[in-house]
Design an enzyme around this catalytic site. Sequence first.
Site: not given
Length: 248
Positions: A160, A91, A156, A17, A189
């Site tokens: 990253k 991803n 997080y 997704r 996004i």
Amino acid sequence: MNSEITVKTAIITGAGRGIGAEIALRLAGDGFNVALNDLNADALAETAAKCREQGVAAECFPADVSKHDECEAMIKKIKERFGTIDVLVNNAGITRDGLLARMSEENYDLVIAVNQKSVFNMMKHCSAVMIKQRSGNIINVSSVAGLHGNAGQFNYSASKAAVIGMTKSAAKELGARGITVNAVAPGFIQTPMTDALTEEQKQAILNLISMKRYGTVDEIAGVVSFLASKDASYVTGQTIEISGGLTM
């Protein structure tokens, strides 16, 4: 479409997704056969069906990419199925947000495993194939949180930021073998996650963005498509921020 022997293969993790699914569709549209990974088998099957409409082969490979042995077995299956591995898009990712003082060790370790360890697992096994081919493109999905940090996302942001460091290190190691390694760092996004924000929260975010709008998943996929193409053959070790001017 070219014969299957000449068609290149792209692996996309977290392809069930959102950004991952859109990247898979874009690369399928570019003519790549796609090997799709996710833990959500139903979502993965839906993405694969849409990719096949582009006239390419699309196969599902459910696996937990945070597990080294599962990645090794998956890469072996993909190599046997398609013959080559030409593009890897890392991803897969999760969030378990919380302030540092309240963050559990479990939530820290889980985010690091899925977001960071998976990149090591996939790059290690895919690069072995690419080194023998003396060609390949690796694109890692990082985040603006990895570049600049974000309150409430200690785990997080750490994961990253690590992906960016791993990208640069791998680019230096693999460049002489004809392999490029780059990262993209999306900002805010438009996704179901942002849809759930209150109007006040949305406006506060938009005030920080120069372009005064959220990005779209296809805008991320477009940059990945470029990095996977011949047009980016001399681009490596770079992190491209896709944030609408969030952090200028």
